[in-house]
Design an enzyme around this catalytic site. Structure first.
Site, PDB file in Angstrom:
ATOM      1  N   HIS A 119       0.856  -1.190   0.000  1.00 25.90           N
ATOM      2  CA  HIS A 119       0.000   0.000   0.000  1.00 25.90           C
ATOM      3  C   HIS A 119       0.888   1.234   0.000  1.00 25.90           C
ATOM      4  O   HIS A 119       1.934   1.261   0.653  1.00 25.90           O
ATOM      5  CB  HIS A 119      -0.907  -0.005   1.240  1.00 25.90           C
ATOM      6  CG  HIS A 119      -2.015   0.991   1.176  1.00 25.90           C
ATOM      7  ND1 HIS A 119      -1.850   2.311   1.536  1.00 25.90           N
ATOM      8  CD2 HIS A 119      -3.303   0.869   0.784  1.00 25.90           C
ATOM      9  CE1 HIS A 119      -2.998   2.958   1.388  1.00 25.90           C
ATOM     10  NE2 HIS A 119      -3.892   2.103   0.930  1.00 25.90           N
ATOM     11  N   GLU A 129      -7.877  -3.873  -0.386  1.00 29.88           N
ATOM     12  CA  GLU A 129      -8.396  -4.229  -1.708  1.00 29.88           C
ATOM     13  C   GLU A 129      -8.464  -5.739  -1.898  1.00 29.88           C
ATOM     14  O   GLU A 129      -9.368  -6.248  -2.567  1.00 29.88           O
ATOM     15  CB  GLU A 129      -7.509  -3.604  -2.791  1.00 29.88           C
ATOM     16  CG  GLU A 129      -8.025  -3.768  -4.207  1.00 29.88           C
ATOM     17  CD  GLU A 129      -7.124  -3.105  -5.223  1.00 29.88           C
ATOM     18  OE1 GLU A 129      -6.165  -3.770  -5.666  1.00 29.88           O
ATOM     19  OE2 GLU A 129      -7.363  -1.942  -5.573  1.00 29.88           O
TER      20      GLU A 129
END
Length: 368
Positions: free
Chosen positions: A252, A307
């Site tokens: 991330h 996600e």
């Protein structure tokens, strides 16, 4: 040297949320996101972000009733959606439909009642357009279903499984708010001109539409499909890493350690082991991938991001890729409106500077 994209620039003070990327923390008004998802519903958390406190029983019932009252699409919104081009993407449909809400009642200052209205409308807009494009009749909302469960119901036309509703609710709580991201900044900039809440929300939706911000997790779904077909997570992931491919759903840009939203979502899904094959597959794939990433890329701190589990949930509840960013939008409307409300309490118009890098013409240059 100035960083592009305003990186590192403090644009506002907020008490709504805190994103600590180095330590992998996300706080909603000082409360760790893991505690929020364990103890509170979507409606309770939305109330907390709007009001700064959790509701008592009467206040919670009032909020639920307000959300239910505002779910119904007006005939004008339905007509607008019906006349939009068939090839218009769903995020553009949401943006256009929400923009049409901007009547005179939405003036300065914004109100929590307006925030509730917009939050209630988005799932109905998504469901109306989706079912229309599929040639199916719109399913009227059910009064006995809360916000997230009703969203699944009006999308699919059937009462959702409890495990699916709980998984999606956890995901939507985790994505209600995430600091001064691009779409939230857009909303606050628009609000800073003393424009109305609908305009601020429309700005945010337009920003969320961009693939660098609200892009669908199609790569994660493709990975899960490949693992399911092969029946061997380790072989599939090892081969990808040997070929130097990127594993979608891991790492991330903000969190340098485990994404706290992924951790909270994983904890909820662990309680659902055995209730859905796709959620089980995601847990097994995540365990295998993290171990192999440590083997192939030691010291890189590549952990699962939100996600990854969002894709697993979408797969489990049989939502198409096209519904990922719209669903993200349905939850983030709470965070956007909370920020606009906060902006309105101590407003200053945003007016950043730019650095001119063009040619330095003289008067003689212009004459010639």
């Amino acid at each position: 040297m100035m960083e592009k994209g305003l990186k590192g620039v403090v644009a506002a003070q907020t008490s709504i949320s805190h994103v600590d990327g180095l330590n992998g923390k996300l706080l909603y008004r000082g409360l760790d996101i893991g505690e929020v998802t364990k103890r509170y519903s979507f409606e309770e958390t939305a109330y907390f972000l709007w009001h700064g406190k959790f509701p008592n029983e009467d206040e919670l019932n009032d909020l639920k009733n307000e959300l239910k009252r505002n779910r119904k699409l007006s005939s004008s919104i339905k007509e607008i959606i019906d006349h939009l081009p068939k090839n218009m993407d769903l995020m553009s449909v949401i943006r256009t439909a929400i923009s049409s809400e901007g009547s005179e009642e939405y003036g300065w200052k914004p109100t929590i009642a307006q925030a509730i209205r917009l939050t209630a409308l988005v799932p109905s807009i998504i469901a109306y357009r989706t079912r229309s494009m599929e040639g199916k009749p719109f399913v009227s909302p059910r009064e006995d279903l809360d916000h997230v469960e009703n969203y699944l119901y009006i999308i699919n036309g059937t009462t959702p499984l409890k495990a699916h509703a709980e998984a999606l609710e956890t995901y939507m709580i985790l994505t209600l708010e995430h600091g001064m991201n691009a779409s939230t900044f857009s909303a606050r900039v628009t609000a800073s001109t003393e424009s109305d809440l609908v305009s601020a929300a429309t700005s945010a939706i337009g920003t969320m539409k961009g693939p660098l911000h609200g892009g669908a997790p199609s790569g994660v779904i493709a990975l899960l499909d490949e693992v399911a077909e092969a029946g061997n997570p380790e072989r599939v992931i090892r081969e990808k890493l040997v070929r130097g491919e990127k594993l979608m759903g891991f790492g991330h840009r903000v969190y340098k350690t485990l994404d706290p939203r992924a951790a909270a979502l994983k904890e909820r899904l662990l309680n659902m082991t055995g209730k859905d094959q796709w959620l089980d597959l995601a847990l097994e794939t995540e365990r295998t991938a993290v171990a192999l990433l440590h083997e192939f890329k030691p010291g890189r701190s590549l952990y699962t991001n939100v996600e990854f589990y969002a894709a697993a949930i979408m797969k489990a509840i049989q939502m198409d890729d096209e519904l990922f960013t719209p669903t993200f939008t349905a939850s983030r409307m709470v965070g956007w409106t909370a920020h606009v409300l906060e902006q309105s309490e101590d407003n200053t118009i945003f007016r950043p500077e730019s650095v001119y890098i063009g040619p330095a013409h003289t008067k003689e240059d212009v004459k010639n």
